[in-house]
Write a protein that holds these residues in place. Structure first.
Motif, PDB file in Angstrom:
ATOM      1  N   ALA B 221       6.085   9.677  16.702  1.00  0.00           N
ATOM      2  CA  ALA B 221       6.662  10.486  15.603  1.00  0.00           C
ATOM      3  C   ALA B 221       8.073   9.978  15.351  1.00  0.00           C
ATOM      4  CB  ALA B 221       6.691  11.957  15.986  1.00  0.00           C
ATOM      5  N   ILE B 222       8.310   9.530  14.113  1.00  0.00           N
ATOM      6  CA  ILE B 222       9.588   8.884  13.808  1.00  0.00           C
ATOM      7  C   ILE B 222      10.603   9.916  13.329  1.00  0.00           C
ATOM      8  CG2 ILE B 222      10.699   7.129  12.370  1.00  0.00           C
ATOM      9  CD1 ILE B 222       7.847   5.819  12.223  1.00  0.00           C
ATOM     10  N   ARG B 223      11.722   9.961  14.024  1.00  0.00           N
ATOM     11  CA  ARG B 223      12.782  10.919  13.683  1.00  0.00           C
ATOM     12  C   ARG B 223      14.132  10.216  13.733  1.00  0.00           C
ATOM     13  NH1 ARG B 223       9.230  13.395  12.252  1.00  0.00           N
ATOM     14  NH2 ARG B 223       8.154  15.198  13.120  1.00  0.00           N
ATOM     15  N   MET B 224      15.070  10.705  12.930  1.00  0.00           N
ATOM     16  CA  MET B 224      16.446  10.204  13.006  1.00  0.00           C
ATOM     17  C   MET B 224      17.110  10.794  14.237  1.00  0.00           C
ATOM     18  SD  MET B 224      17.761   8.154  10.666  1.00  0.00           S
ATOM     19  CE  MET B 224      19.515   8.480  10.648  1.00  0.00           C
ATOM     20  N   PRO B 225      17.872   9.978  14.971  1.00  0.00           N
ATOM     21  CA  PRO B 225      18.604  10.540  16.109  1.00  0.00           C
ATOM     22  C   PRO B 225      19.744  11.429  15.622  1.00  0.00           C
ATOM     23  CG  PRO B 225      19.169   8.226  15.800  1.00  0.00           C
ATOM     24  CD  PRO B 225      18.104   8.541  14.803  1.00  0.00           C
ATOM     25  N   GLY B 226      20.053  12.447  16.385  1.00  0.00           N
ATOM     26  CA  GLY B 226      21.116  13.361  15.978  1.00  0.00           C
ATOM     27  C   GLY B 226      22.494  12.902  16.421  1.00  0.00           C
ATOM     28  N   ARG B 227      22.544  12.101  17.480  1.00  0.00           N
ATOM     29  CA  ARG B 227      23.853  11.705  18.022  1.00  0.00           C
ATOM     30  C   ARG B 227      24.533  10.666  17.124  1.00  0.00           C
ATOM     31  NH1 ARG B 227      23.937  12.416  24.060  1.00  0.00           N
ATOM     32  NH2 ARG B 227      25.218  10.549  24.124  1.00  0.00           N
ATOM     33  N   TRP B 228      25.877  10.682  17.214  1.00  0.00           N
ATOM     34  CA  TRP B 228      26.698   9.868  16.325  1.00  0.00           C
ATOM     35  C   TRP B 228      26.344   8.380  16.354  1.00  0.00           C
ATOM     36  CZ3 TRP B 228      31.644   7.150  17.907  1.00  0.00           C
ATOM     37  CH2 TRP B 228      32.238   6.516  16.825  1.00  0.00           C
ATOM     38  N   LEU B 229      26.485   7.748  17.504  1.00  0.00           N
ATOM     39  CA  LEU B 229      26.321   6.296  17.546  1.00  0.00           C
ATOM     40  C   LEU B 229      24.912   5.835  17.153  1.00  0.00           C
ATOM     41  CD1 LEU B 229      28.486   5.233  20.623  1.00  0.00           C
ATOM     42  CD2 LEU B 229      28.908   4.787  18.203  1.00  0.00           C
ATOM     43  N   PRO B 230      23.859   6.443  17.710  1.00  0.00           N
ATOM     44  CA  PRO B 230      22.526   5.983  17.295  1.00  0.00           C
ATOM     45  C   PRO B 230      22.236   6.202  15.822  1.00  0.00           C
ATOM     46  CG  PRO B 230      22.364   7.413  19.215  1.00  0.00           C
ATOM     47  CD  PRO B 230      23.787   7.427  18.784  1.00  0.00           C
ATOM     48  N   ARG B 231      22.674   7.345  15.263  1.00  0.00           N
ATOM     49  CA  ARG B 231      22.328   7.605  13.850  1.00  0.00           C
ATOM     50  C   ARG B 231      23.034   6.611  12.929  1.00  0.00           C
ATOM     51  NH1 ARG B 231      25.413  12.888  14.312  1.00  0.00           N
ATOM     52  NH2 ARG B 231      27.455  12.410  13.476  1.00  0.00           N
ATOM     53  N   VAL B 232      24.258   6.252  13.301  1.00  0.00           N
ATOM     54  CA  VAL B 232      24.958   5.264  12.484  1.00  0.00           C
ATOM     55  C   VAL B 232      24.269   3.902  12.602  1.00  0.00           C
ATOM     56  CG1 VAL B 232      27.117   3.989  12.251  1.00  0.00           C
ATOM     57  CG2 VAL B 232      27.170   6.455  12.534  1.00  0.00           C
ATOM     58  N   GLN B 233      23.785   3.612  13.811  1.00  0.00           N
ATOM     59  CA  GLN B 233      23.116   2.315  14.006  1.00  0.00           C
ATOM     60  C   GLN B 233      21.781   2.233  13.248  1.00  0.00           C
ATOM     61  OE1 GLN B 233      23.482   0.558  18.193  1.00  0.00           O
ATOM     62  NE2 GLN B 233      24.231   2.629  18.485  1.00  0.00           N
ATOM     63  N   VAL B 234      21.130   3.375  13.053  1.00  0.00           N
ATOM     64  CA  VAL B 234      19.888   3.358  12.266  1.00  0.00           C
ATOM     65  C   VAL B 234      20.180   2.816  10.867  1.00  0.00           C
ATOM     66  CG1 VAL B 234      18.148   4.793  11.134  1.00  0.00           C
ATOM     67  CG2 VAL B 234      18.725   5.216  13.510  1.00  0.00           C
ATOM     68  N   VAL B 235      21.235   3.339  10.262  1.00  0.00           N
ATOM     69  CA  VAL B 235      21.600   2.907   8.909  1.00  0.00           C
ATOM     70  C   VAL B 235      22.060   1.450   8.925  1.00  0.00           C
ATOM     71  CG1 VAL B 235      23.167   3.330   6.975  1.00  0.00           C
ATOM     72  CG2 VAL B 235      22.184   5.246   8.222  1.00  0.00           C
ATOM     73  N   GLU B 236      22.809   1.120   9.960  1.00  0.00           N
ATOM     74  CA  GLU B 236      23.299  -0.253  10.106  1.00  0.00           C
ATOM     75  C   GLU B 236      22.127  -1.242  10.224  1.00  0.00           C
ATOM     76  OE1 GLU B 236      25.359  -0.884  13.762  1.00  0.00           O
ATOM     77  OE2 GLU B 236      26.772  -2.289  12.879  1.00  0.00           O
ATOM     78  N   TYR B 237      21.127  -0.887  11.035  1.00  0.00           N
ATOM     79  CA  TYR B 237      19.950  -1.753  11.220  1.00  0.00           C
ATOM     80  C   TYR B 237      19.168  -1.875   9.919  1.00  0.00           C
ATOM     81  CZ  TYR B 237      19.998  -2.344  16.344  1.00  0.00           C
ATOM     82  OH  TYR B 237      20.306  -2.707  17.619  1.00  0.00           O
ATOM     83  N   LEU B 238      19.063  -0.740   9.192  1.00  0.00           N
ATOM     84  CA  LEU B 238      18.348  -0.764   7.914  1.00  0.00           C
ATOM     85  C   LEU B 238      19.002  -1.738   6.951  1.00  0.00           C
ATOM     86  CD1 LEU B 238      17.517   2.899   6.804  1.00  0.00           C
ATOM     87  CD2 LEU B 238      15.932   1.069   7.313  1.00  0.00           C
ATOM     88  N   ARG B 239      20.332  -1.640   6.884  1.00  0.00           N
ATOM     89  CA  ARG B 239      21.068  -2.467   5.925  1.00  0.00           C
ATOM     90  C   ARG B 239      21.041  -3.937   6.354  1.00  0.00           C
ATOM     91  NH1 ARG B 239      25.849  -0.294   6.538  1.00  0.00           N
ATOM     92  NH2 ARG B 239      26.460  -2.025   7.853  1.00  0.00           N
TER      93      ARG B 239
END
Lengths: 350, 485
Positions: B221-239
């Motif tokens: 089940a795919i979910r966005m992480p709630g913590r600061w560093l991982p959630r920012v890295q999700v967007v960073e990886y996407l970009r």
């Protein structure tokens, strides 16, 4: 200057806001649409399955209901039916094709195939292939040289499904024009079945005489092997000896292995000494696949005289040649012989 | 001209320089995004007719050896290997290379997969520092798990032994902690079957698994992480990974394939000598060397990014671990660009030499330095502005408009780009489906520009300095929390 800065600030701010709104809208709208689409698809799928697999009375009712749909409602039925086609076989498939044909699906697909939109042309080709109507073959052959890859690929695959072997030659030409269609063309040739073998054999024999494009010849050889055409052994042996065509030689060796004719053993053994490592691997694999013990002496001679891949292939081939091959491996000091025997023991004890 | 005028001019010119640089870097990324959109559109359009399902049984599917280097990974190695063995692909083997682990990594594998010692020949086609001590084959399933035990030599050396030991035509390099989607091999190998003579390497997209539910080595089940560093890295990886690399691939200028998931032709790897053991970013360096080899030999080869196959990875959650990772990445990039600087502006390397490498030098290698200088500049500006407002210094030292323009072009433009990446993801693959996930992603796209980017730049500067000074690098322990545990 101040105005420019303010203006830019406003532009970026507005753009960011717009993107956020767009994201939310996309998420909400697509979610709603997807849910609605899924509900409709579920209902349609149920109706289609009832029409195909239900009790006789139910089949009639469901079939009539489907046939009775008009306009956009029928377009949806058609889309759902084409999605279902690759997943079913036998009588059910025939019944579904019949249902589609009864409402002019072939004509609709042909109209799509003539469309200006590349996506519609590809969809048209795909659907014509799914319907497997031989009358569509000329139109599909025309799409083999479409300017868009997506359309060409769909046409290649569709021609394989339609199953008119006379178009095997057209498939070879399509690959000469666009090498990236190789995989799809191979799959299509296999789908054409044994009827395509004489065409391919002829193309290979003529091509060797005329010095045709190597890619075309290689594809023909590969097709003959996958179709297991024993009659083509002679022409493949001829292809195996053509030094000017390195890729063709590899494909010919692989084909001879797949065909498994003992006539090929000695020509293959003679090729074991060639410099081309890929060819030696293919030849050793082929000798293993043919499984004729007369290949043992030749393989034994080159067990340790090869590259890593070829030595491994030779040892594996000897393993497949039964007792005589095992004796050679047992007596050999080659690490590849030890490896082959040990791997075989693992497989036997598992 | 008095000192006030000189200082005022210097401040304004510096500001304009940063504005120009920000505009260039962000606009170039906008172009990459546009290229990626075209690529995704084509990919999604052809999905209905591409017969992906048929690939499984087709005769031209080349065999794949999945290489998994392991060092002291006894805790998770069985689950990782099990997940690999359950991938959908007609012909593949898993080659685990135990790089002299001091724990019981090899023993747990031998027990879990019922392995026996078999004298598999591992040639020395690529020179390695560690030597092979034993090879094992599994008696379970289709006997497609091979364990190679060797003396310690590092990850690159372990991968080189794996390439030597591989028995298939294609070699897949996967980090031990990466989780591949079930059809990942089918998708990532397609370009090789489509264009067997030209494609030499393909790379899959890497996504962040933090926050998602994981079972048996699979993301369920795919979910966005709630913590600061991982959630920012999700967007960073996407970009960077999804949009950026796809854009470069579309332009035939893909320089880097992630070590977390890449597929290579084995014969080409042998030709170029495998991975470099003297370089920290060995996976990226390999791809650059491949490009160099193709150009030097006049070979029309392709390195392709495939957006659909996904490898899930655990992003660092603590600043210490992230700092190590980013220093290592930038040190690696610096070493690669220094090592292959001869490729810059050379026509024979095509798009890579004329566009990609210069872009990487200008907008990847130098970007963190300029980011830091930009932050310092803004700090000085704020101080001067404060002093001006308090009447302590000469007025007109700070051009307010230049400051606003700089903020617009560097921060707001970047945030807009991240939002564009989210829109692209929304229109294409849309892996994160909940409204909560979307809200987190939008927030992360904005907050990334305030704090995270600057800290990250500082770490990357450290990595570049390390590379130039040639100081020994502390690999440290990545201290991952462990996904799905």
């Amino acid at each position: 200057m101040k105005e420019v800065a303010q203006h830019l600030l406003q532009v970026f701010g507005a753009l960011a806001t717009l993107l956020v709104v767009l994201l939310v809208l996309l998420r909400v709208v697509r979610k709603v649409l997807r849910r609605r689409r899924e509900t409709r698809a579920h209902e349609l799928r149920g109706l289609l399955l009832t029409a195909l697999l239900g009790e006789p009375g139910e089949q009639q009712v469901a079939g009539d209901e489907l046939r009775g749909r008009r306009g956009r409602a029928w377009v949806k039925v058609e889309a759902q039916a084409f999605a279902l086609l690759p997943k079913i076989k036998g009588d059910s498939r025939s019944a579904l094709v019949e249902l589609l044909l009864s409402r002019g699906a072939e004509g609709h697909a042909a109209a799509d195939a003539r469309s200006r939109s590349q996506v519609r042309r590809a969809r048209g080709a795909y659907r014509l292939g799914s319907l497997e109507q031989p009358a569509s073959a000329p139109m599909l052959a025309g799409l083999l040289h479409d300017r868009h890859f997506l359309v060409r690929r769909s046409a290649v695959r569709a021609l394989g499904q339609v199953g008119d072997a006379t178009y095997a030659d057209a498939l070879l030409d399509a690959v000469v024009a666009d090498h990236t269609l190789t995989r799809d063309a191979v799959a299509a040739l296999v789908r054409l079945g044994p009827a395509a073998a004489p065409v391919l054999s002829h193309a290979l024999a003529d091509g060797l005489v005329n010095g045709d494009d190597e890619h075309r010849l290689t594809l023909a050889a590969r097709g003959l092997g996958l179709l297991g055409d024993v009659v083509s052994t002679t022409v493949l042996v001829d292809a195996l000896s053509r030094e000017a065509y390195p890729h063709l030689r590899v494909a010919a060796a692989e084909a001879l292995g797949l065909i498994g004719s003992p006539e090929a053993v000695q020509p293959l053994v003679r090729t074991l000494y060639e410099e081309d490592a890929a060819l030696r691997v293919a030849v050793a694999d082929a000798l293993g696949a043919v499984s004729d013990p007369s290949g043992v002496p030749g393989l034994a001679m080159v067990l340790d005289l090869n590259t890593h891949e070829a030595s491994r292939a030779v040892a594996s081939a000897l393993l497949r040649l039964g007792e005589p091959g095992l004796r050679v491996l047992g007596a050999s000091e080659s690490p590849y012989a030890a490896e082959a025997l040990a791997v075989q023991r693992v497989r036997q004890t598992a | 001209m008095d000192w006030v005028g000189v200082l005022s001019d210097a401040m304004r010119d510096t500001g304009w320089f940063f504005i120009g640089y920000s505009l260039l870097i962000n606009t170039s990324f906008l172009v990459l995004t546009a290229c990626a959109v075209v690529d995704f559109r084509d990919y999604l359009r052809r999905q209905d007719f591409a017969a992906y399902d048929e690939s499984f049984g087709e005769p031209m599917a080349p065999g794949i050896s999945i290489l998994m280097p392991a060092y002291n990974e006894s805790a998770g190695i069985v689950e990782s290997v099990s997940a690999m063995t359950s991938l959908r692909y007609p012909d593949f083997e898993v080659v685990v290379v135990d790089d002299g682990s001091t724990d019981d990594t090899a023993d747990v594998l031998v027990e879990a997969f019922d392995m026996v010692e078999v004298p598999i020949v591992v040639p020395s086609r690529i020179e390695t520092t560690g030597s092979v001590t034993a090879t094992y084959l599994s008696r379970k399933g289709s006997h497609n798990i091979v364990l190679v035990k060797k003396t310690n030599g590092g990850k690159a050396d372990a991968l080189n032994v794996g390439i030597n030991a591989a028995r298939k035509a294609l070699v897949c390099m996967v980090d031990a902690d990466s989780m591949l989607e079930p059809d990942a091999l089918l998708h990532v190998s397609r370009p090789f079957a489509d264009d067997p003579e030209r494609v030499v390497a393909t790379g899959g997209v890497v996504r962040v698994a933090n926050g998602s539910a994981i079972q048996g080595g699979r993301v369920t089940a795919i979910r966005m992480p709630g913590r600061w560093l991982p959630r920012v890295q999700v967007v960073e990886y996407l970009r960077a990974f999804l949009v950026g690399r796809t854009g470069w691939s579309r332009m035939r200028g893909l320089l880097i394939i992630s070590g977390a998931f890449g597929l290579f032709r084995r014969d080409i790897l042998l030709e170029v000598g495998g991975l470099a053991t003297d370089c920290i970013g060995e996976d990226a360096e390999l791809v650059v060397r491949l490009h160099r080899w193709l150009g030097d030999n006049g070979i029309d080869g392709r390195v392709v990014s495939v957006a659909e196959p996904v490898a899930w990875t655990e992003a660092p959650e603590s600043r210490q671990v992230l700092r190590k990772q980013r220093r290592r990445w930038h040190r690696g990039l610096t070493e690669i660009l220094l090592k292959h600087r001869g490729m810059l502006f050379r026509r024979r390397y095509g798009v890579i030499g004329m566009i990609t490498l210069p872009w990487f030098v200008a907008f990847e290698l130098l970007a963190p330095f300029l980011e830091i200088f930009g932050v310092v500049y803004l700090g000085v500006v704020v101080l001067l502005y404060g002093a001006e407002s308090a009447g302590w210094s000469h007025p007109d030292l700070v051009d307010e408009n230049v400051v606003w323009l700089l903020l617009c072009t560097s921060l707001l433009y970047a945030a807009v780009l991240s939002l564009c990446s989210l829109v692209v993801e929304e229109l294409s693959f849309r892996r994160y489906q909940g409204m909560r996930d979307l809200a987190i992603a939008i927030w992360a796209a904005v907050e990334e520009n305030f704090g995270y980017r600057q800290i990250s730049a500082w770490w990357r500067v450290g990595g570049a300095v390390e590379a130039v000074r040639g100081t020994s690098h502390d690999w440290g322990d990545m201290q991952r929390r462990g996904l799905g545990k």
